[in-house]
Motif scaffolding. Structure first.
Motif, PDB file in Angstrom:
ATOM      1  N   LEU A  45      70.894   4.373  26.818  1.00 51.44           N
ATOM      2  CA  LEU A  45      71.150   5.972  26.090  1.00 51.44           C
ATOM      3  C   LEU A  45      72.239   6.974  26.193  1.00 51.44           C
ATOM      4  O   LEU A  45      71.714   7.377  27.206  1.00 51.44           O
ATOM      5  CB  LEU A  45      69.563   6.069  25.447  1.00 51.44           C
ATOM      6  CG  LEU A  45      69.611   6.711  23.972  1.00 51.44           C
ATOM      7  CD1 LEU A  45      69.953   6.229  22.580  1.00 51.44           C
ATOM      8  CD2 LEU A  45      68.085   7.079  23.354  1.00 51.44           C
ATOM      9  N   LEU A  46      72.704   6.862  24.999  1.00 51.41           N
ATOM     10  CA  LEU A  46      73.487   8.603  25.544  1.00 51.41           C
ATOM     11  C   LEU A  46      73.171  10.142  24.389  1.00 51.41           C
ATOM     12  O   LEU A  46      73.296  10.073  23.751  1.00 51.41           O
ATOM     13  CB  LEU A  46      74.995   8.822  26.045  1.00 51.41           C
ATOM     14  CG  LEU A  46      75.578  10.103  26.882  1.00 51.41           C
ATOM     15  CD1 LEU A  46      75.113  10.039  27.392  1.00 51.41           C
ATOM     16  CD2 LEU A  46      77.943   9.903  26.573  1.00 51.41           C
ATOM     17  N   TRP A  47      72.111  10.414  25.005  1.00 53.14           N
ATOM     18  CA  TRP A  47      72.133  12.103  24.402  1.00 53.14           C
ATOM     19  C   TRP A  47      72.970  12.877  23.996  1.00 53.14           C
ATOM     20  O   TRP A  47      73.346  13.303  25.103  1.00 53.14           O
ATOM     21  CB  TRP A  47      70.810  11.783  23.694  1.00 53.14           C
ATOM     22  CG  TRP A  47      70.083  12.431  25.402  1.00 53.14           C
ATOM     23  CD1 TRP A  47      69.314  11.668  25.908  1.00 53.14           C
ATOM     24  CD2 TRP A  47      70.067  13.531  26.134  1.00 53.14           C
ATOM     25  NE1 TRP A  47      68.139  12.023  27.748  1.00 53.14           N
ATOM     26  CE2 TRP A  47      68.868  13.106  27.866  1.00 53.14           C
ATOM     27  CE3 TRP A  47      70.446  14.932  25.776  1.00 53.14           C
ATOM     28  CZ2 TRP A  47      69.352  14.065  28.324  1.00 53.14           C
ATOM     29  CZ3 TRP A  47      70.585  15.510  27.347  1.00 53.14           C
ATOM     30  CH2 TRP A  47      70.260  15.790  28.085  1.00 53.14           C
ATOM     31  N   HIS A  48      73.289  13.625  23.011  1.00 53.95           N
ATOM     32  CA  HIS A  48      74.357  14.353  22.840  1.00 53.95           C
ATOM     33  C   HIS A  48      74.182  16.367  22.685  1.00 53.95           C
ATOM     34  O   HIS A  48      74.805  16.730  22.160  1.00 53.95           O
ATOM     35  CB  HIS A  48      75.897  14.308  22.051  1.00 53.95           C
ATOM     36  CG  HIS A  48      76.196  12.365  22.352  1.00 53.95           C
ATOM     37  ND1 HIS A  48      76.396  12.540  23.976  1.00 53.95           N
ATOM     38  CD2 HIS A  48      76.078  11.229  21.564  1.00 53.95           C
ATOM     39  CE1 HIS A  48      77.413  11.740  23.411  1.00 53.95           C
ATOM     40  NE2 HIS A  48      76.597  10.947  22.722  1.00 53.95           N
ATOM     41  N   THR A  49      72.484  15.494  22.556  1.00 52.19           N
ATOM     42  CA  THR A  49      72.074  17.148  21.937  1.00 52.19           C
ATOM     43  C   THR A  49      70.693  17.249  22.499  1.00 52.19           C
ATOM     44  O   THR A  49      70.542  16.457  22.855  1.00 52.19           O
ATOM     45  CB  THR A  49      72.162  16.993  20.361  1.00 52.19           C
ATOM     46  OG1 THR A  49      72.918  17.128  20.102  1.00 52.19           O
ATOM     47  CG2 THR A  49      71.290  18.445  19.688  1.00 52.19           C
ATOM     48  N   LYS A  50      70.556  18.889  23.347  1.00 51.04           N
ATOM     49  CA  LYS A  50      69.352  18.750  24.289  1.00 51.04           C
ATOM     50  C   LYS A  50      69.212  20.552  23.694  1.00 51.04           C
ATOM     51  O   LYS A  50      69.972  21.475  23.017  1.00 51.04           O
ATOM     52  CB  LYS A  50      69.568  19.574  25.009  1.00 51.04           C
ATOM     53  CG  LYS A  50      70.601  20.519  26.058  1.00 51.04           C
ATOM     54  CD  LYS A  50      70.967  20.681  27.372  1.00 51.04           C
ATOM     55  CE  LYS A  50      71.638  21.822  27.969  1.00 51.04           C
ATOM     56  NZ  LYS A  50      71.735  21.442  29.173  1.00 51.04           N
ATOM     57  N   ARG A  51      67.955  20.534  23.271  1.00 47.46           N
ATOM     58  CA  ARG A  51      67.116  21.994  22.319  1.00 47.46           C
ATOM     59  C   ARG A  51      66.133  22.542  23.554  1.00 47.46           C
ATOM     60  O   ARG A  51      65.421  21.415  23.975  1.00 47.46           O
ATOM     61  CB  ARG A  51      66.750  21.489  21.114  1.00 47.46           C
ATOM     62  CG  ARG A  51      67.753  21.201  20.249  1.00 47.46           C
ATOM     63  CD  ARG A  51      67.371  20.663  19.093  1.00 47.46           C
ATOM     64  NE  ARG A  51      67.874  20.169  17.809  1.00 47.46           N
ATOM     65  CZ  ARG A  51      68.258  20.954  17.272  1.00 47.46           C
ATOM     66  NH1 ARG A  51      69.831  21.556  17.272  1.00 47.46           N
ATOM     67  NH2 ARG A  51      69.444  19.753  16.227  1.00 47.46           N
ATOM     68  N   THR A  52      65.907  23.741  23.920  1.00 52.97           N
ATOM     69  CA  THR A  52      64.921  24.667  23.737  1.00 52.97           C
ATOM     70  C   THR A  52      64.104  25.055  23.120  1.00 52.97           C
ATOM     71  O   THR A  52      64.841  26.158  22.714  1.00 52.97           O
ATOM     72  CB  THR A  52      65.453  24.748  25.350  1.00 52.97           C
ATOM     73  OG1 THR A  52      65.609  24.286  26.552  1.00 52.97           O
ATOM     74  CG2 THR A  52      64.247  26.173  26.190  1.00 52.97           C
TER      75      THR A  52
END
Length: 410
Positions: A80-87
């Motif tokens: 799986l390749l995720w394209h969004t990261k949040r902190t």
């Protein structure tokens, strides 16, 4: 006739351990034209719980593709390749970034999949490459001399090799029997790590999310990472928490409902508790330069930055190259030099990665000064994006590549 010469199970090169590092070393040796036997303590169809090392960096994919062209794309296709990261900090988003997917045919920055799938594809590639396997061969002792290595199994079988790559994990029997100590310490504080299957009726956005001081779980830090088929959830415990209570039964389900939709609390497939070791072998080779330690047989890091398997696979490739050079050398001195260079260079890389993981641990267990810096960054993140960026990357340690290594920078 010496015992080694009389040994019926004599091989030029033996790899001990059929995990990702051992399989990678075997593939690399076959790519160099060397015959290799992999000895594994378990059965061929052994099942190991948990997703474990889910994150395969692009640099790791490239190494594997050098040994077996096409393997990297197989791993990418299964992952799986995720394209969004949040902190988030105390429930408020302080950083978000999305990335453009790579063009068709180009390797992604990483692939996120359960370790069992990585091992399955590596095993398949090894069989295609002609690697010999010896299953149910748990190594009990190893002894070295200038002539090679004698391995004895718990069942009493003896094997002899000119060279051995020891990839038999954190409790390496090879390392222990050779008397090579681990240097370092165990981290303070406990973590609960959980796998939960994706809920097909309520799939979540494919995003990596990190929470500092999650308000729904009494201010504990939480990391949520998707992988093919499910979610990895890491909960950092308070000093007075009971790890057993929060990793089983309703104690586990209660906090999981607070960080994921309620159905996920009933979809847990594995949970475990950890206090992370930060240790490195004193030497990555034996005194006779016939055994090369690789992966967790040589080093153990806290997982921040996914440095474990992604440093073990470079170990494997470097070990295979060193063995190939040693076996091609014009004399014993040159052969020993090839192994010594491996031991020195990979240990330098391990020291860097251990320090980097240690910096992440310090960041996640801050003292008063570091906590004040965190709170200030969170307060100023909206008007100063660099503050949010720092909060996003700091839990994974320094971003620079280790010597001889490339680390995740996505």
């Amino acid at each position: 006739m010496t015992e080694s010469a009389a040994c019926p199970n004599r091989r030029p090169v033996i790899v001990v351990g059929a995990g990702p590092v051992g399989l990678s070393a075997a593939l690399a040796l076959r790519a160099l034209g060397r015959p290799v036997t992999v000895m594994e303590a378990g059965e061929q169809d052994r099942l190991r719980p948990g997703s474990r090392a889910i994150f395969v960096h692009r640099a790791t994919l490239e190494i594997l593709d050098r040994s077996h062209p096409g393997l990297a794309h197989d791993l990418a296709a299964q992952g799986l390749l995720w394209h969004t990261k949040r902190t988030f900090y105390a429930g408020r988003e302080v950083f978000s970034r999305s990335y453009t997917p790579p063009p068709p045919g180009e390797l992604p920055h990483f692939s996120s999949l359960p370790q069992v799938e990585t091992e399955r594809l590596l095993l398949q590639a090894c069989k295609e490459a002609g690697v010999e396997f010896a299953w149910n061969q748990e190594v009990a002792t190893a002894a070295t001399s200038g002539d090679g290595v004698l391995l004895a199994t718990t069942g009493g079988t003896r094997w002899h090799a000119d060279y051995v790559i020891a990839a038999d994990g954190a409790r390496s029997a090879v390392r222990d029997s050779l008397g090579i100590p681990l240097q370092g310490s165990r981290s303070d504080g406990w973590y609960v790590v959980v796998d939960a299957e994706e809920d097909p009726g309520d799939p979540l956005p494919v995003e990596r999310i990190f929470h500092y001081a999650h308000p729904a779980v009494d201010g504990r830090n939480v990391l949520l990472v998707p992988f093919a088929g499910g979610w990895r959830v890491d909960l950092q415990l308070h000093d007075d928490d009971d790890p057993e209570e929060l990793s089983t039964g309703e104690g586990l389900r209660g906090w999981l409902r607070a960080v994921l939709p309620a159905p996920y609390a009933e979809r847990v497939t594995w949970s475990s508790t950890y206090r992370f070791l930060q240790v490195i072998a004193e030497d990555f080779a034996d005194e006779h330069r016939r055994v090369l330690l690789a992966g967790e047989a040589a080093h153990l890091f806290a997982p921040f930055g996914a440095r474990g398997m992604n440093s073990g696979v470079p170990d494997a490739e470097a070990a295979a190259n060193a063995v190939h050079l040693a076996m091609s050398a014009s004399g014993p001195a040159r052969a020993e030099a090839a192994v010594t260079e491996y031991a020195l260079s990979r240990r330098r890389s391990a020291v860097y990665n251990c320090d980097a993981a240690g910096a992440a641990l310090t960041h996640l267990r801050p003292g008063p000064e570091e906590r004040a810096r965190l709170e200030s960054a969170a307060e100023n993140a909206e008007r100063d994006p660099s503050m949010g960026h720092w909060l996003d990357i700091a839990p994974y340690g320094p971003r620079e590549a280790a010597p001889g290594n490339t680390i995740y920078k996505y």
